[in-house]
Design a protein around this motif. Structure first.
Motif, mmCIF file in Angstrom:
data_model
loop_
_atom_site.group_PDB
_atom_site.id
_atom_site.type_symbol
_atom_site.label_atom_id
_atom_site.label_comp_id
_atom_site.label_asym_id
_atom_site.label_seq_id
_atom_site.Cartn_x
_atom_site.Cartn_y
_atom_site.Cartn_z
ATOM 1 N N PHE A 15 3.980 -14.762 -62.329
ATOM 2 C CA PHE A 15 3.787 -14.019 -63.605
ATOM 3 C C PHE A 15 2.363 -13.963 -63.695
ATOM 4 C CE2 PHE A 15 3.168 -14.136 -68.091
ATOM 5 C CZ PHE A 15 4.005 -13.153 -68.454
ATOM 6 N N VAL A 16 1.955 -12.488 -63.835
ATOM 7 C CA VAL A 16 0.596 -11.957 -64.148
ATOM 8 C C VAL A 16 0.518 -11.352 -65.258
ATOM 9 C CG1 VAL A 16 -1.395 -10.914 -63.210
ATOM 10 C CG2 VAL A 16 0.331 -11.798 -61.556
ATOM 11 N N ARG A 17 -0.539 -11.597 -66.096
ATOM 12 C CA ARG A 17 -0.705 -10.810 -67.290
ATOM 13 C C ARG A 17 -2.003 -10.275 -67.111
ATOM 14 N NH1 ARG A 17 1.637 -10.876 -72.382
ATOM 15 N NH2 ARG A 17 2.642 -12.694 -71.657
ATOM 16 N N LEU A 18 -2.055 -9.159 -67.415
ATOM 17 C CA LEU A 18 -3.381 -8.088 -67.025
ATOM 18 C C LEU A 18 -4.134 -7.932 -68.453
ATOM 19 C CD1 LEU A 18 -2.704 -5.687 -64.004
ATOM 20 C CD2 LEU A 18 -3.772 -7.624 -64.069
ATOM 21 N N VAL A 93 -8.366 -24.012 -62.975
ATOM 22 C CA VAL A 93 -6.946 -24.305 -62.655
ATOM 23 C C VAL A 93 -6.410 -25.042 -63.714
ATOM 24 C CG1 VAL A 93 -5.210 -25.850 -61.345
ATOM 25 C CG2 VAL A 93 -7.465 -24.665 -60.085
ATOM 26 N N LYS A 94 -5.705 -24.317 -64.737
ATOM 27 C CA LYS A 94 -5.335 -24.801 -65.826
ATOM 28 C C LYS A 94 -4.180 -25.786 -65.909
ATOM 29 C CE LYS A 94 -7.891 -22.040 -68.851
ATOM 30 N NZ LYS A 94 -8.756 -22.885 -69.557
ATOM 31 N N ARG A 95 -3.188 -25.567 -64.851
ATOM 32 C CA ARG A 95 -2.188 -26.533 -64.574
ATOM 33 C C ARG A 95 -1.702 -26.735 -63.232
ATOM 34 N NH1 ARG A 95 2.592 -25.060 -68.339
ATOM 35 N NH2 ARG A 95 2.426 -23.249 -67.036
ATOM 36 N N PHE A 96 -1.504 -27.885 -62.644
ATOM 37 C CA PHE A 96 -1.070 -27.947 -61.431
ATOM 38 C C PHE A 96 -0.406 -29.152 -61.479
ATOM 39 C CE2 PHE A 96 -1.511 -30.004 -57.145
ATOM 40 C CZ PHE A 96 -1.302 -29.030 -56.424
ATOM 41 N N SER A 97 1.181 -28.842 -61.159
ATOM 42 C CA SER A 97 1.965 -29.983 -61.330
ATOM 43 C C SER A 97 3.066 -29.845 -59.855
ATOM 44 C CB SER A 97 2.995 -29.732 -62.484
ATOM 45 O OG SER A 97 4.127 -30.751 -62.443
ATOM 46 N N TRP A 98 2.975 -30.673 -59.347
ATOM 47 C CA TRP A 98 3.544 -30.602 -57.864
ATOM 48 C C TRP A 98 4.671 -31.802 -57.586
ATOM 49 C CZ3 TRP A 98 1.011 -30.246 -52.476
ATOM 50 C CH2 TRP A 98 1.865 -30.000 -51.679
ATOM 51 N N SER A 137 -5.963 -32.813 -65.635
ATOM 52 C CA SER A 137 -5.841 -33.970 -64.527
ATOM 53 C C SER A 137 -4.452 -33.189 -63.884
ATOM 54 C CB SER A 137 -5.667 -35.072 -65.035
ATOM 55 O OG SER A 137 -4.549 -35.196 -65.832
ATOM 56 N N PRO A 138 -4.439 -33.193 -62.552
ATOM 57 C CA PRO A 138 -3.183 -32.772 -62.007
ATOM 58 C C PRO A 138 -2.091 -33.801 -62.027
ATOM 59 C CG PRO A 138 -4.861 -33.187 -60.479
ATOM 60 C CD PRO A 138 -5.359 -33.393 -61.828
ATOM 61 N N GLU A 139 -0.852 -33.247 -62.024
ATOM 62 C CA GLU A 139 0.213 -34.175 -61.999
ATOM 63 C C GLU A 139 0.910 -33.841 -60.504
ATOM 64 O OE1 GLU A 139 4.548 -34.538 -64.029
ATOM 65 O OE2 GLU A 139 2.787 -33.566 -65.221
ATOM 66 N N ILE A 140 1.008 -35.000 -59.703
ATOM 67 C CA ILE A 140 1.562 -34.975 -58.476
ATOM 68 C C ILE A 140 2.700 -36.106 -58.493
ATOM 69 C CG2 ILE A 140 0.020 -33.967 -57.130
ATOM 70 C CD1 ILE A 140 -0.925 -36.299 -56.016
ATOM 71 N N ARG A 141 3.759 -36.068 -57.875
ATOM 72 C CA ARG A 141 4.784 -36.949 -57.731
ATOM 73 C C ARG A 141 5.714 -36.883 -56.403
ATOM 74 N NH1 ARG A 141 8.071 -36.845 -63.058
ATOM 75 N NH2 ARG A 141 5.981 -37.199 -63.701
ATOM 76 N N VAL A 142 5.897 -37.979 -55.752
ATOM 77 C CA VAL A 142 6.735 -38.046 -54.771
ATOM 78 C C VAL A 142 7.878 -39.229 -54.948
ATOM 79 C CG1 VAL A 142 6.980 -38.367 -52.091
ATOM 80 C CG2 VAL A 142 5.051 -37.222 -53.209
ATOM 81 N N ILE A 143 9.044 -38.785 -54.853
ATOM 82 C CA ILE A 143 10.248 -39.561 -55.151
ATOM 83 C C ILE A 143 11.042 -39.717 -54.058
ATOM 84 C CG2 ILE A 143 12.410 -39.859 -56.569
ATOM 85 C CD1 ILE A 143 11.021 -38.004 -58.763
ATOM 86 N N ARG A 152 13.753 -31.737 -52.062
ATOM 87 C CA ARG A 152 13.409 -30.804 -53.359
ATOM 88 C C ARG A 152 11.989 -30.790 -53.410
ATOM 89 N NH1 ARG A 152 17.707 -32.763 -57.644
ATOM 90 N NH2 ARG A 152 19.817 -32.025 -56.459
ATOM 91 N N THR A 153 11.339 -29.470 -53.900
ATOM 92 C CA THR A 153 10.045 -29.631 -54.300
ATOM 93 C C THR A 153 9.861 -28.720 -55.347
ATOM 94 O OG1 THR A 153 7.608 -29.472 -53.555
ATOM 95 C CG2 THR A 153 9.198 -27.759 -52.649
ATOM 96 N N TYR A 154 8.868 -29.055 -56.243
ATOM 97 C CA TYR A 154 8.759 -27.920 -57.558
ATOM 98 C C TYR A 154 7.237 -28.010 -57.587
ATOM 99 C CZ TYR A 154 8.274 -26.091 -62.194
ATOM 100 O OH TYR A 154 7.967 -25.519 -63.191
ATOM 101 N N LEU A 155 6.462 -26.899 -57.584
ATOM 102 C CA LEU A 155 5.123 -26.555 -57.353
ATOM 103 C C LEU A 155 4.742 -25.504 -58.862
ATOM 104 C CD1 LEU A 155 1.980 -26.998 -56.642
ATOM 105 C CD2 LEU A 155 2.621 -25.028 -55.181
ATOM 106 N N ASP A 156 4.127 -26.033 -59.871
ATOM 107 C CA ASP A 156 3.669 -25.296 -60.803
ATOM 108 C C ASP A 156 2.175 -25.166 -60.725
ATOM 109 O OD1 ASP A 156 3.945 -23.602 -63.144
ATOM 110 O OD2 ASP A 156 4.431 -25.266 -64.486
ATOM 111 N N LEU A 157 1.648 -24.010 -60.819
ATOM 112 C CA LEU A 157 0.161 -23.783 -60.593
ATOM 113 C C LEU A 157 -0.223 -22.456 -61.641
ATOM 114 C CD1 LEU A 157 -2.330 -24.156 -59.373
ATOM 115 C CD2 LEU A 157 -1.604 -22.662 -57.599
ATOM 116 N N THR A 158 -1.016 -22.770 -62.600
ATOM 117 C CA THR A 158 -1.695 -21.778 -63.386
ATOM 118 C C THR A 158 -3.197 -21.469 -63.173
ATOM 119 O OG1 THR A 158 0.071 -22.300 -65.300
ATOM 120 C CG2 THR A 158 -1.839 -20.846 -65.981
#
Length: 192
Positions: A15-18, A93-98, A137-143, A152-158
């Protein structure tokens, strides 16, 4: 940008907002690796796009050709890595969640793979923090799942950067492309 992988299901949402006005959303729900190449099936919601569903096939020979062309292009630009590093230093980097869930039927193998995955995520995060500005602060988690097979992996990057910085970087790349790259060993020989 968000990336999800759940078994065979892949999803990449961009998603890009110009200029805070024009939204462009692109979804790539399927990335299939096969014997003949990569198949991409994607949808887009853009005021500039003609159709919203599209399927592309890329063969391995085309990937190698693109890679060689990019390497030649990068070699022609003087100070390419310095210019790109200067641009990356302006990106916030506004949000980094992996988040990742990983499991095999063997518990010992699962533990080893989870440790390797933590290492990979740590190195990725270190590189991200080295080249860009982390605002939160980034949020990383390995279950780990020791009982059965699962991935399963989910990466959210802003990311946020100035359009002016992107234009300035593009102009610098084009300016240095026109100059070309002088081979240092040739210039040293003729100075003596």
């Amino acid at each position: 940008m968000s990336l999800q992988k759940n078994g065979e299901n892949d999803s990449l949402n961009i998603f890009v907002r110009l200029l805070f006005l024009i939204p462009i959303r692109k979804e790539i729900p399927l990335l299939k690796l096969g014997g003949k190449g990569i198949t991409l099936r994607h949808e887009t919601d853009s005021p500039f796009a003609e159709g919203n569903r599209k399927t592309d096939r890329i063969s391995y020979q085309e990937i190698q050709k693109i890679r060689r062309g990019m390497k030649e292009w990068i070699d022609r630009i003087r100070d390419f890595y310095c210019i790109i590093q200067g641009f990356l230093a302006k990106i916030k980097v506004k949000r980094f969640s992996w988040h990742t869930e990983l499991g095999t039927e063997d518990a010992a193998l699962t533990a080893i793979l989870v440790g390797l995955l933590w290492n990979l995520k740590g190195v990725t995060l270190m590189g991200l923090g080295h080249f860009m500005i982390l605002t939160e602060s980034p949020e990383i988690r390995v279950i780990p799942h020791y009982a059965g097979e699962r991935f399963r992996t989910y990466l959210d990057l802003t990311l946020r950067f100035s359009l002016g910085q992107a234009i300035k970087t593009a102009i610098l790349l084009i300016w240095n492309l026109r100059k070309g790259r002088e081979k240092s060993w040739k210039s040293i020989l003729f100075r003596a």
